[in-house]
Design a protein around this motif. Structure first.
Motif, PDB file in Angstrom:
ATOM      1  N   ALA A   1       0.824  -1.212   0.000  1.00 29.84           N
ATOM      2  CA  ALA A   1       0.000   0.000   0.000  1.00 29.84           C
ATOM      3  C   ALA A   1       0.856   1.259   0.000  1.00 29.84           C
ATOM      4  N   ASP A   2       2.051   1.169   0.547  1.00 29.38           N
ATOM      5  CA  ASP A   2       2.952   2.319   0.617  1.00 29.38           C
ATOM      6  C   ASP A   2       3.919   2.396  -0.562  1.00 29.38           C
ATOM      7  N   SER A   3       3.843   1.448  -1.474  1.00 30.86           N
ATOM      8  CA  SER A   3       4.801   1.421  -2.580  1.00 30.86           C
ATOM      9  C   SER A   3       4.465   2.499  -3.606  1.00 30.86           C
ATOM     10  N   PRO A   4       5.478   3.027  -4.307  1.00 28.18           N
ATOM     11  CA  PRO A   4       5.253   4.106  -5.270  1.00 28.18           C
ATOM     12  C   PRO A   4       4.590   3.590  -6.547  1.00 28.18           C
ATOM     13  N   VAL A   5       3.893   4.504  -7.235  1.00 27.51           N
ATOM     14  CA  VAL A   5       3.261   4.197  -8.521  1.00 27.51           C
ATOM     15  C   VAL A   5       4.004   5.007  -9.580  1.00 27.51           C
ATOM     16  N   PRO A   6       4.897   4.388 -10.337  1.00 32.94           N
ATOM     17  CA  PRO A   6       5.771   5.133 -11.240  1.00 32.94           C
ATOM     18  C   PRO A   6       5.048   5.969 -12.296  1.00 32.94           C
ATOM     19  N   ALA A   7       3.835   5.578 -12.677  1.00 29.70           N
ATOM     20  CA  ALA A   7       3.115   6.327 -13.714  1.00 29.70           C
ATOM     21  C   ALA A   7       2.566   7.651 -13.211  1.00 29.70           C
ATOM     22  N   LEU A   8       2.561   7.854 -11.896  1.00 30.50           N
ATOM     23  CA  LEU A   8       1.856   8.996 -11.312  1.00 30.50           C
ATOM     24  C   LEU A   8       2.814   9.928 -10.580  1.00 30.50           C
ATOM     25  N   PRO A   9       2.364  11.127 -10.226  1.00 37.49           N
ATOM     26  CA  PRO A   9       3.261  12.166  -9.699  1.00 37.49           C
ATOM     27  C   PRO A   9       3.714  11.918  -8.258  1.00 37.49           C
ATOM     28  N   GLU A  10       4.582  10.918  -8.091  1.00 43.95           N
ATOM     29  CA  GLU A  10       5.145  10.610  -6.774  1.00 43.95           C
ATOM     30  C   GLU A  10       4.087  10.134  -5.774  1.00 43.95           C
ATOM     31  N   TRP A  11       3.015   9.556  -6.286  1.00 47.16           N
ATOM     32  CA  TRP A  11       1.993   8.995  -5.411  1.00 47.16           C
ATOM     33  C   TRP A  11       2.330   7.557  -5.041  1.00 47.16           C
ATOM     34  N   THR A  12       1.877   7.160  -3.862  1.00 48.10           N
ATOM     35  CA  THR A  12       1.907   5.762  -3.472  1.00 48.10           C
ATOM     36  C   THR A  12       0.612   5.093  -3.937  1.00 48.10           C
ATOM     37  N   VAL A  13       0.548   3.789  -3.705  1.00 43.11           N
ATOM     38  CA  VAL A  13      -0.684   3.061  -4.019  1.00 43.11           C
ATOM     39  C   VAL A  13      -1.854   3.665  -3.243  1.00 43.11           C
ATOM     40  N   THR A  14      -1.677   3.882  -1.944  1.00 38.37           N
ATOM     41  CA  THR A  14      -2.756   4.447  -1.121  1.00 38.37           C
ATOM     42  C   THR A  14      -3.159   5.831  -1.621  1.00 38.37           C
ATOM     43  N   GLN A  15      -2.221   6.654  -1.986  1.00 43.88           N
ATOM     44  CA  GLN A  15      -2.534   8.002  -2.479  1.00 43.88           C
ATOM     45  C   GLN A  15      -3.287   7.956  -3.808  1.00 43.88           C
ATOM     46  N   THR A  16      -3.006   6.952  -4.618  1.00 44.98           N
ATOM     47  CA  THR A  16      -3.748   6.800  -5.876  1.00 44.98           C
ATOM     48  C   THR A  16      -5.207   6.484  -5.591  1.00 44.98           C
ATOM     49  N   TYR A  17      -5.451   5.615  -4.619  1.00 42.23           N
ATOM     50  CA  TYR A  17      -6.832   5.344  -4.205  1.00 42.23           C
ATOM     51  C   TYR A  17      -7.480   6.606  -3.627  1.00 42.23           C
ATOM     52  N   ALA A  18      -6.709   7.404  -2.907  1.00 48.21           N
ATOM     53  CA  ALA A  18      -7.247   8.653  -2.353  1.00 48.21           C
ATOM     54  C   ALA A  18      -7.691   9.592  -3.465  1.00 48.21           C
ATOM     55  N   HIS A  19      -6.917   9.653  -4.522  1.00 49.91           N
ATOM     56  CA  HIS A  19      -7.302  10.475  -5.675  1.00 49.91           C
ATOM     57  C   HIS A  19      -8.600   9.970  -6.298  1.00 49.91           C
ATOM     58  N   LEU A  20      -8.719   8.666  -6.473  1.00 47.83           N
ATOM     59  CA  LEU A  20      -9.928   8.101  -7.078  1.00 47.83           C
ATOM     60  C   LEU A  20     -11.159   8.371  -6.209  1.00 47.83           C
ATOM     61  N   ALA A  21     -11.014   8.221  -4.904  1.00 50.64           N
ATOM     62  CA  ALA A  21     -12.123   8.550  -4.003  1.00 50.64           C
ATOM     63  C   ALA A  21     -12.432  10.036  -4.060  1.00 50.64           C
ATOM     64  N   GLY A  22     -11.404  10.848  -4.181  1.00 52.43           N
ATOM     65  CA  GLY A  22     -11.589  12.298  -4.231  1.00 52.43           C
ATOM     66  C   GLY A  22     -12.319  12.754  -5.485  1.00 52.43           C
ATOM     67  N   ILE A  23     -11.998  12.152  -6.612  1.00 53.49           N
ATOM     68  CA  ILE A  23     -12.707  12.494  -7.854  1.00 53.49           C
ATOM     69  C   ILE A  23     -14.196  12.212  -7.689  1.00 53.49           C
ATOM     70  N   CYS A  24     -14.510  11.053  -7.156  1.00 52.95           N
ATOM     71  CA  CYS A  24     -15.904  10.663  -6.943  1.00 52.95           C
ATOM     72  C   CYS A  24     -16.607  11.666  -6.035  1.00 52.95           C
ATOM     73  N   ALA A  25     -15.991  12.001  -4.911  1.00 52.24           N
ATOM     74  CA  ALA A  25     -16.596  12.925  -3.950  1.00 52.24           C
ATOM     75  C   ALA A  25     -16.733  14.326  -4.524  1.00 52.24           C
ATOM     76  N   ASP A  26     -15.714  14.783  -5.229  1.00 52.95           N
ATOM     77  CA  ASP A  26     -15.722  16.154  -5.762  1.00 52.95           C
ATOM     78  C   ASP A  26     -16.772  16.335  -6.849  1.00 52.95           C
ATOM     79  N   VAL A  27     -16.915  15.349  -7.723  1.00 50.75           N
ATOM     80  CA  VAL A  27     -17.922  15.454  -8.778  1.00 50.75           C
ATOM     81  C   VAL A  27     -19.323  15.462  -8.176  1.00 50.75           C
ATOM     82  N   LEU A  28     -19.549  14.612  -7.180  1.00 53.58           N
ATOM     83  CA  LEU A  28     -20.868  14.553  -6.554  1.00 53.58           C
ATOM     84  C   LEU A  28     -21.211  15.836  -5.807  1.00 53.58           C
ATOM     85  N   SER A  29     -20.220  16.445  -5.175  1.00 49.12           N
ATOM     86  CA  SER A  29     -20.466  17.669  -4.414  1.00 49.12           C
ATOM     87  C   SER A  29     -20.434  18.918  -5.297  1.00 49.12           C
TER      88      SER A  29
END
Length: 222
Positions: free
Chosen positions: A26-54
Motif C-alpha cells: 500500500a505504501d509502494s510508489p506508482v511510477p506512472a503517477l506524480p510521486e503517489w503511493t498506491v494508497t494516495q492513488t486510491y485517495a485520488h480516485l475517491a476524491g474524484i468521486c466525492a468532488d464530482v458529486l459535491s
C-alpha cells in the motif's frame, strides 16, 4: 462508451485488489503517477468521486485539485479510503448514467488507466478489458482535435477491428495492439517506446502531439 459499467467493474476490481495488499504494498510508489503511493492513488480516485458529486469539480481535474484530494485523505488508511469511495459510488454511477456530456466520461478514463498504473506498480499483468472502448473515446477525441498543420496519421489496432484517422489522408501509419495505443495516447509510453512501435513513415513530427498528457521519460511495466 459504456461508462457506468466500465467504472463499476474497474472499481470492483480495485476494491478487491486493495483488500489483498500488505502495508508495504500500500505504501509502494506508482511510477506512472506524480510521486503517489498506491494508497494516495486510491485517495485520488475517491476524491474524484466525492468532488464530482459535491459539484466541487467538473472534470477534468487540475494538478492542484488532485493534490488536494490526496492531501485531504492523508490521515486515512487504505481501507478507510476504500470505504468512503464505495459509499459514494451508487450516487456517482447514477450521475454517470444520466450525464451525457463528454467531460463526465473523463473519470471513467481516469479509473481505467489508474487501475493499470496500480497493477504495473504492484507487478501484476495489465487489465485489458474495455481497451477498445477507451481507445475509441480517447483516440477518437484526439482525431477531432488534430491540427491540419500536422501530417495525417492512420492509427490501426492490430488486435481489434479499430482504425482512427487523425487528419485528412494517411501520410503516416501507426499500428499496434489497442492496449498499447491507448496507453501511449494517455501519456503512459516514453518517446523511445512510441518511436519503437510499428510505424510506416517518420513519426518525428507527430509523436509529441499523439499524447494528451505529458510523455514520461521512463518506460512503465504496464
Amino acid at each position: 462508451m459504456d461508462a457506468t459499467r466500465i467504472y463499476a467493474n474497474a472499481q470492483n476490481r480495485l476494491l478487491g485488489l486493495a483488500g489483498e495488499l500488505t502495508g508495504e504494498q500500500a505504501d509502494s510508489p506508482v511510477p506512472a503517477l506524480p510521486e503517489w503511493t498506491v494508497t494516495q492513488t486510491y485517495a485520488h480516485l475517491a476524491g474524484i468521486c466525492a468532488d464530482v458529486l459535491s459539484e466541487t469539480l467538473t472534470p477534468p481535474a487540475t494538478d492542484a485539485i488532485t493534490a488536494r484530494q490526496v492531501a485531504e485523505r492523508a490521515h486515512l488508511g487504505l481501507g478507510e479510503i476504500c470505504q468512503e469511495w464505495k459509499a459514494a459510488t451508487p450516487a456517482f454511477l447514477e450521475l454517470l448514467s444520466t450525464q451525457q456530456r463528454t467531460r463526465y466520461r473523463l473519470p471513467v478514463v481516469d479509473i481505467w488507466h489508474h487501475e493499470n498504473d496500480l497493477r504495473g506498480a504492484l507487478g501484476k499483468a495489465p487489465q485489458v478489458e474495455d481497451a477498445e472502448q477507451l481507445a475509441d473515446f480517447t483516440i477518437g477525441g484526439l482525431a477531432k482535435q488534430w491540427s491540419p498543420e500536422l501530417p495525417s496519421v492512420r492509427v490501426a489496432a492490430t488486435d481489434a477491428d479499430r482504425v482512427w484517422n487523425l487528419g485528412q489522408g494517411q501520410e503516416l501509419h501507426w499500428n499496434g495492439p489497442v492496449f498499447e495505443l491507448v496507453r501511449a495516447v494517455m501519456g503512459r509510453r516514453s518517446r523511445a517506446r512510441m518511436f519503437g512501435m510499428d510505424w510506416k513513415g517518420d513519426p518525428s513530427s507527430v509523436v509529441e502531439h499523439l499524447s494528451v498528457m505529458s510523455i514520461p521519460e521512463r518506460d512503465l511495466r504496464v
